[in-house]
Design a protein around this motif. Structure first.
Motif, PDB file in Angstrom:
ATOM      1  N   ARG A 166      16.153  18.789 -26.185  1.00  0.00           N
ATOM      2  CA  ARG A 166      17.257  19.721 -26.198  1.00  0.00           C
ATOM      3  C   ARG A 166      17.341  20.387 -27.554  1.00  0.00           C
ATOM      4  O   ARG A 166      16.615  20.057 -28.458  1.00  0.00           O
ATOM      5  CB  ARG A 166      18.550  19.011 -25.851  1.00  0.00           C
ATOM      6  CG  ARG A 166      18.556  17.685 -26.538  1.00  0.00           C
ATOM      7  CD  ARG A 166      19.741  16.876 -26.236  1.00  0.00           C
ATOM      8  NE  ARG A 166      19.517  15.542 -26.716  1.00  0.00           N
ATOM      9  CZ  ARG A 166      19.448  15.203 -27.999  1.00  0.00           C
ATOM     10  NH1 ARG A 166      19.595  16.114 -28.923  1.00  0.00           N
ATOM     11  NH2 ARG A 166      19.225  13.974 -28.362  1.00  0.00           N
ATOM     12  N   THR A 167      18.234  21.319 -27.692  1.00  0.00           N
ATOM     13  CA  THR A 167      18.244  22.149 -28.879  1.00  0.00           C
ATOM     14  C   THR A 167      19.038  21.507 -30.022  1.00  0.00           C
ATOM     15  O   THR A 167      18.500  21.080 -31.004  1.00  0.00           O
ATOM     16  CB  THR A 167      18.822  23.538 -28.567  1.00  0.00           C
ATOM     17  OG1 THR A 167      20.034  23.345 -27.844  1.00  0.00           O
ATOM     18  CG2 THR A 167      17.838  24.316 -27.730  1.00  0.00           C
ATOM     19  N   SER A 168      20.323  21.445 -29.833  1.00  0.00           N
ATOM     20  CA  SER A 168      21.126  20.973 -30.944  1.00  0.00           C
ATOM     21  C   SER A 168      21.952  19.788 -30.506  1.00  0.00           C
ATOM     22  O   SER A 168      22.577  19.810 -29.466  1.00  0.00           O
ATOM     23  CB  SER A 168      22.048  22.104 -31.406  1.00  0.00           C
ATOM     24  OG  SER A 168      23.104  21.582 -32.162  1.00  0.00           O
ATOM     25  N   SER A 169      21.900  18.751 -31.298  1.00  0.00           N
ATOM     26  CA  SER A 169      22.570  17.531 -30.841  1.00  0.00           C
ATOM     27  C   SER A 169      24.048  17.531 -31.140  1.00  0.00           C
ATOM     28  O   SER A 169      24.831  16.979 -30.434  1.00  0.00           O
ATOM     29  CB  SER A 169      21.912  16.306 -31.463  1.00  0.00           C
ATOM     30  OG  SER A 169      21.856  16.482 -32.861  1.00  0.00           O
ATOM     31  N   GLU A 170      24.460  18.143 -32.193  1.00  0.00           N
ATOM     32  CA  GLU A 170      25.870  18.104 -32.549  1.00  0.00           C
ATOM     33  C   GLU A 170      26.433  19.504 -32.520  1.00  0.00           C
ATOM     34  O   GLU A 170      25.789  20.454 -32.910  1.00  0.00           O
ATOM     35  CB  GLU A 170      26.069  17.546 -33.957  1.00  0.00           C
ATOM     36  CG  GLU A 170      25.297  16.267 -34.240  1.00  0.00           C
ATOM     37  CD  GLU A 170      25.812  15.086 -33.456  1.00  0.00           C
ATOM     38  OE1 GLU A 170      26.881  15.174 -32.851  1.00  0.00           O
ATOM     39  OE2 GLU A 170      25.114  14.072 -33.406  1.00  0.00           O
ATOM     40  N   SER A 171      27.661  19.630 -32.096  1.00  0.00           N
ATOM     41  CA  SER A 171      28.273  20.957 -32.135  1.00  0.00           C
ATOM     42  C   SER A 171      28.534  21.322 -33.579  1.00  0.00           C
ATOM     43  O   SER A 171      28.979  20.527 -34.368  1.00  0.00           O
ATOM     44  CB  SER A 171      29.582  20.940 -31.351  1.00  0.00           C
ATOM     45  OG  SER A 171      30.399  19.907 -31.823  1.00  0.00           O
ATOM     46  N   ILE A 175      20.121  20.870 -37.060  1.00  0.00           N
ATOM     47  CA  ILE A 175      19.149  20.214 -37.921  1.00  0.00           C
ATOM     48  C   ILE A 175      17.946  21.139 -37.969  1.00  0.00           C
ATOM     49  O   ILE A 175      17.294  21.365 -36.965  1.00  0.00           O
ATOM     50  CB  ILE A 175      18.776  18.851 -37.328  1.00  0.00           C
ATOM     51  CG1 ILE A 175      20.045  18.018 -37.184  1.00  0.00           C
ATOM     52  CG2 ILE A 175      17.766  18.156 -38.196  1.00  0.00           C
ATOM     53  CD1 ILE A 175      19.876  16.793 -36.365  1.00  0.00           C
ATOM     54  N   VAL A 178      23.419  17.465 -42.456  1.00  0.00           N
ATOM     55  CA  VAL A 178      23.232  16.805 -41.175  1.00  0.00           C
ATOM     56  C   VAL A 178      24.565  16.155 -40.827  1.00  0.00           C
ATOM     57  O   VAL A 178      25.188  15.551 -41.678  1.00  0.00           O
ATOM     58  CB  VAL A 178      22.141  15.719 -41.305  1.00  0.00           C
ATOM     59  CG1 VAL A 178      22.006  14.952 -40.014  1.00  0.00           C
ATOM     60  CG2 VAL A 178      20.833  16.338 -41.730  1.00  0.00           C
ATOM     61  N   VAL A 179      24.967  16.286 -39.560  1.00  0.00           N
ATOM     62  CA  VAL A 179      26.257  15.718 -39.184  1.00  0.00           C
ATOM     63  C   VAL A 179      26.279  14.224 -39.448  1.00  0.00           C
ATOM     64  O   VAL A 179      25.355  13.507 -39.089  1.00  0.00           O
ATOM     65  CB  VAL A 179      26.554  15.987 -37.689  1.00  0.00           C
ATOM     66  CG1 VAL A 179      27.787  15.211 -37.258  1.00  0.00           C
ATOM     67  CG2 VAL A 179      26.780  17.460 -37.461  1.00  0.00           C
ATOM     68  N   GLY A 180      27.321  13.779 -40.087  1.00  0.00           N
ATOM     69  CA  GLY A 180      27.497  12.356 -40.315  1.00  0.00           C
ATOM     70  C   GLY A 180      26.561  11.766 -41.337  1.00  0.00           C
ATOM     71  O   GLY A 180      26.432  10.552 -41.426  1.00  0.00           O
TER      72      GLY A 180
END
Lengths: 607, 193
Positions: free
Chosen positions: B43-48, B52, B69-71
Motif C-alpha cells: 500500500r502507499t502510505s501507512s499513516e495519515s 515515509i 516518521v510518525v511516532g
C-alpha cells in the motif's frame, strides 16, 4: 487479572453460601491469611486452588488490576469481587503514546464506572492508564462513592476541567488527585475552587499537565488547609515569584513539581525562594522546571543533599548548570534530564550519584540530523560503570557501538530495564558499521534479570536469536526497524518464556512466525504489529485457530471486507480475552472471525 | 562520520537499497535523514498525514531537519512541544528575532525581543517601528479604544492577545507578532474571560 480464568469458573454460582463450604479451617482464618497476600498474581493463584478458596478469596479481594480493559468484562469482574476498594485498569496499547494508535480506537472507562457505580458503593481508589474518561465518568465517580479517596489518570483523555470540578466538589475525603500526562480539555482554572473549605484531606495533587492559569489565592488556600499534603505538582502557569508562599504553607512536602522556573531577575524573589526551599526539610523529589532561568537554580541547592528523585527533563539548561545541581545530590536514585547534560555531565553523575537506580535521558532536538549536543554512548558507559545500583535506563542518543553496549552489559548485570533509542532508524555501530546484534546480545547475556528491553539501531535476525535464547525473564520487548525475516520474530515468540507484551513497528515480520506460534500469544497480554508484513489472511487464520484471542486489524485506508487475503494489514493488535470480541470499535478496526452482520446487529443492541 | 555504507541485509525490504553517501572532506555531517520504504507492503502510505519517503537520490548535503516518521523517535508529543518552543529563546545572547507584521503594511519587519524587558517597552518599540498608536492594555478590555491591537502566535500555533501572560512566559512562547486593525480584532479582547 493477569491470567484469563478457565471458562467454567466464570459461570460459578455467585450466590453460593460460603460458610457452608467444607474447608478444613474457618473461612475467617483463611481470610486473615489472605489479607497478607497482596500481589495480584498470588491472589489469582490462590483462587485456583479449589472452589472454596475461590469463593473466600473473591469476597475478600480488595484490589484488582486489569492490564487490558478488553481482556475481561467489567460486569463479570465487578460481580466476582463485590468488596473491591481499589481498581486499576489500563486501556490503549503502549504505542498510543507515539501516535501510532488512531483516534477512536477505544479504551472507554464508561462501561467500568457504570458497573462500579451500581455495585461498589465503598470503592475508594481508581487508577487508569491510557483510557478514555469523559466528564460523565468523572461525575459518576463523584456522586457514587462516599469514601472515594484516590483518582489517578495517567495518560488519559476525553475529559475537561468541568469533570474535575465535579470531583473536587463532591469527594469529601479526596486524598489523591493525579492527572499525570493526561490530555485534558482545559476550559479554565476555576475548577480548583470547587474544593470546599471543609476539604482538608489532600495528600497528593498533580496538575502538571494543565495549561490554564488557576487562581493563585485558591491554590494557596487549598494548600494551607491540607496539612497532609506530601506531593504537589504544579502546572507551568504557576509563577515562580509566588512559589515561596506555597512552600511556606507546605513545608512538609516530600515531592514538589514547580511551575515555570523563570522570573525577572530580582533579589527579593531570589531570597524568598531560597528561604522557602531551605524550610522544606522533607523534600525528596523535584520536578517541573519549565523555562528555567539559570540564575534561580542556586535557590534550591539547600535541598539537593536530600533529593532522591530529580526530573529536569523539561529544563533547557546547559551542561554546566545541570551538572552543578546534580553533583550536589549524592542521594539521587532517579534522574531524568535532557541530553543537554552531555557526556561530561553524565560522567559527573557517575562520580557523584552512587545510589542511582534509574536514569532517563531525553533528546532536546530529536528531529535534527546533526547532533546539537555532545552526548554519545560514552555518557551511558560512564554511568553504568560508576553507578553500581543502576537498574533502569532510558537513553536517547545518536550513536552507539557494540563495544559500548558490551561494556554496559558487563558493568551492570543487575539491569532490569534497558531502553535505548538511537535516533536514526537502522543506525549501525558507528565505529565498525556492523549491526548492533552482538551489543544487545551482550545485554541479554549478562543482564539475566532483564524484564524490559527496547531495541534500536541496525539489527539482523541474529539479535533475536540471542534474545530468544537468553532473555528468559523478559516481559516486555519493543522493536522498531529491525530484523530480516520471520525467523527473527520466531526466535522471540518461541524463546522468551516470560514474554507478556510485544510491540513491533516497521519490521519485515510476517505470517510464518505468527502462525507458527499461535499458542504463545495466549500466554501473553498482547501483541502489537504495525507496518510489518502480516497478511489479512494470516490474521483470519490466527483468529480461527485461537478463539480466545481477539485479533484486531486496524486499517484506515478503506473497507477491509473487500480486500484480498494477501494484502498486508496496516496494524494488528492481538490480545487474549475471556470477554470475547469488543463492539465499541470504529469502522476501521475489525475483529477477525466476527461476522460483520452480527457485529452491526450487536452494536445496535448495545445501549 | 562522513561516509555510510549499508549492505543489503534486509531481504524483505527490497526498497532498502545500498546507501552510499559522501560528505565534504573533513566534514562531520551525520547520517542523512533518508527514510526508505520500510517494508514490502503493497500500500502507499501507512499513516495519515505523514509519508515515509524513498529518497536515495538525495543531494549529498543533508538539510538540517529530518523528514519525520510518525511516532519516531518515540517521544511523547507533550515533550516535543515543550522543546520546540524553546527555539526562539537563545540564552547565549544572539538575539531573539521574530517576524512582525502589520495589517495593511506592504512588508514584514523583524524585531529582537531580547532588547525589551517588559510589555511597555515592547509596545513602545512597536509603535515606533510602525508609526502607529496601540495604547494601553487592560485585563478586562484588552486594547479597547486604540486602532491597533498587538497579537502574537504562540508555540501551539494559536493567536493570542499581547499582554495577558507574564512577560517571561510571553517571551518563551512568542513565535511571531501581528498588529491587527482593531475592527478585525473584536472577540480577541473577550477571549480570556
Amino acid at each position: 487479572m493477569n491470567a484469563p480464568m478457565p471458562p467454567q469458573q466464570q459461570v460459578t454460582n455467585l450466590d453460593v453460601n460460603v460458610s457452608s463450604m467444607g474447608s478444613s479451617f474457618p473461612e475467617e482464618v483463611l481470610e486473615h491469611v489472605l489479607s497478607f497476600i497482596t500481589s495480584h498474581t498470588d491472589r489469582n493463584i490462590v483462587s485456583l486452588v479449589c472452589k472454596s478458596w475461590y469463593d473466600i478469596e473473591r469476597w475478600c479481594r480488595r484490589r484488582i488490576f486489569v492490564g487490558n480493559c478488553y481482556a475481561v468484562s467489567p460486569a463479570i469482574v465487578i460481580r466476582r469481587f463485590p468488596e473491591v476498594r481499589s481498581v486499576e485498569v489500563k486501556g490503549k496499547p503502549h504505542f498510543a503514546d507515539f501516535n501510532l494508535v488512531p483516534d477512536g480506537w477505544g479504551g472507554y472507562f464508561y462501561p467500568w464506572i457504570c458497573e462500579m457505580a451500581k455495585a461498589c458503593p465503598w470503592l475508594e481508589e481508581i487508577r487508569l492508564k491510557r483510557m478514555v474518561v469523559t466528564d460523565e465518568c468523572l461525575e459518576l465517580i463523584a456522586k457514587s462513592f462516599k469514601n472515594f479517596k484516590v483518582l489517578v489518570l495517567s495518560s488519559c483523555e476525553g475529559f475537561s476541567t468541568d469533570g474535575l470540578a465535579a470531583i473536587a466538589a463532591n469527594c469529601r475525603d479526596l486524598r489523591e488527585l493525579d492527572l499525570r500526562e493526561s490530555d485534558v480539555e482545559d476550559l479554565s482554572g476555576r475548577w480548583l475552587s470547587h474544593f470546599p473549605n471543609s476539604c482538608t484531606s489532600l495528600q497528593s495533587l498533580n496538575i502538571s499537565c494543565l495549561s490554564s492559569e488557576i487562581s493563585f489565592s485558591v491554590l494557596q488556600h487549598l494548600i494551607a488547609r491540607s496539612p497532609n499534603l506530601k506531593t504537589l505538582r504544579l502546572n507551568r502557569a504557576v509563577p515562580l515569584e509566588k512559589l515561596y508562599t506555597l512552600l511556606h504553607r507546605a513545608p512538609q512536602l516530600v515531592e514538589l513539581g514547580t511551575g515555570a522556573y523563570s522570573a525577572e531577575i530580582r533579589s527579593d524573589v531570589y531570597t524568598n525562594l531560597t528561604d522557602a526551599f531551605s524550610r522544606c526539610k522533607e523534600l525528596k523529589g523535584l520536578s517541573g522546571f519549565w523555562d528555567v532561568v539559570p540564575s534561580y537554580l542556586p535557590a534550591l541547592y539547600s535541598v539537593c543533599s536530600r533529593l532522591t528523585s530529580l526530573n529536569l527533563s523539561y529544563a533547557t539548561i546547559q551542561s554546566p548548570d545541570v551538572t552543578k545541581i546534580i553533583t550536589l545530590c549524592p542521594n539521587l536514585q532517579s534522574l531524568s534530564v535532557l541530553d543537554y547534560i552531555e557526556d561530561t555531565g553524565l560522567n559527573a553523575v557517575s562520580l557523584s550519584c552512587k545510589d542511582l537506580r534509574e536514569l532517563r535521558v531525553f533528546p532536546s532536538d530529536p528531529f535534527v540530523a546533526d547532533a546539537n549536543v555532545s552526548l554519545t554512548e560514552q555518557g551511558l558507559v560512564d554511568v553504568s560503570e560508576g553507578c553500581t545500583k543502576l537498574q533502569s535506563v532510558l537513553y536517547f542518543c545518536r550513536q552507539m557501538s557494540n563495544s559500548a553496549l558490551s561494556s554496559i552489559a558487563k558493568n551492570r548485570p543487575n539491569l532490569t530495564c534497558f531502553r535505548l533509542c538511537i535516533l536514526e532508524p537502522r543506525a549501525p555501530d558507528y565505529l565498525t558499521f556492523e549491526p548492533l546484534d552482538s551489543g544487545f546480545g551482550a545485554i541479554v547475556d549478562h543482564c539475566k534479570q532483564l524484564q524490559r528491553l527496547s531495541l534500536s539501531g541496525l539489527l539482523t535476525d541474529r539479535v533475536f536469536e540471542y534474545i530468544g535464547k537468553r532473555a528468559k525473564k523478559l516481559e516486555m520487548l519493543s522493536i522498531a526497524f529491525a530484523g530480516d525475516t520471520d525467523l527473527g520474530l520466531h526466535h522471540v515468540l518461541s524463546g522468551c518464556d516470560s514474554l507478556r507484551k510485544l510491540e513491533i513497528r516497521d519490521c519485515p515480520f510476517g505470517d510464518k512466525a505468527l502462525l507458527a506460534n499461535v499458542s504463545k500469544l495466549e500466554t501473553m497480554r498482547s501483541l502489537w504489529m504495525s507496518s510489518c508484513s502480516v497478511s489479512l489472511g494470516a490474521c483470519k487464520r490466527l483468529s480461527q485457530k485461537m478463539p480466545r484471542l481477539n485479533v484486531e486489524v486496524i486499517d484506515e485506508q478503506g473497507d477491509l471486507d473487500s480486500r484480498p487475503d494477501s494484502c498486508h494489514v496496516e496494524k494488528l493488535y492481538v490480545y487474549r480475552s475471556v470477554a470475547g470480541p469488543r463492539f465499541d470499535m470504529p469502522s476501521f478496526i475489525r475483529t477477525m472471525g466476527q461476522n460483520p452482520a452480527y457485529r452491526r446487529k450487536k452494536k445496535k443492541a448495545d445501549p | 562520520m562522513d561516509h555510510q555504507k549499508r549492505s543489503t541485509l534486509d531481504l524483505f525490504n527490497t526498497d532498502l537499497a545500498t546507501e552510499l553517501r559522501l560528505g565534504l572532506p573533513g566534514s562531520t555531517n551525520d547520517q542523512p535523514e533518508i527514510k526508505s520504504n520500510l517494508s514490502g507492503n503493497k500500500r502507499t502510505s501507512s499513516e495519515s498525514g505523514s509519508s515515509i519517503c524513498t529518497d536515495e537520490n538525495d543531494s549529498t548535503f543533508s538539510p538540517p531537519m529530518k523528514e519525520q516518521v510518525v511516532g519516531w523517535p518515540p517521544v511523547r508529543s507533550y515533550r516535543k512541544n515543550i522543546l520546540q518552543e524553546k527555539k526562539p529563546t537563545c540564552e547565549t545572547g544572539s538575539g531573539m528575532y521574530v517576524k512582525v507584521s502589520m495589517d495593511g503594511a506592504p512588508y514584514l519587519r523583524k524585531m529582537d525581543l531580547k532588547i525589551y524587558k517588559s510589555y511597555e517597552e515592547l509596545i513602545e518599540g512597536l509603535q515606533e517601528m510602525f508609526k502607529c498608536i496601540i495604547g494601553l492594555y487592560s485585563e478586562k478590555e484588552g486594547y479597547n479604544g486604540s486602532q491597533h491591537v498587538p497579537t502574537y502566535e504562540d508555540k501551539d500555533g494559536d493567536w493570542m492577545l499581547v499582554g495577558d501572560v507574564p512577560w517571561n512566559m510571553f517571551i518563551s512562547s512568542c513565535k511571531r507578532l501581528r498588529i491587527m486593525k482593531s475592527c478585525e480584532a473584536t472577540g480577541l479582547g473577550t477571549y480570556c474571560v
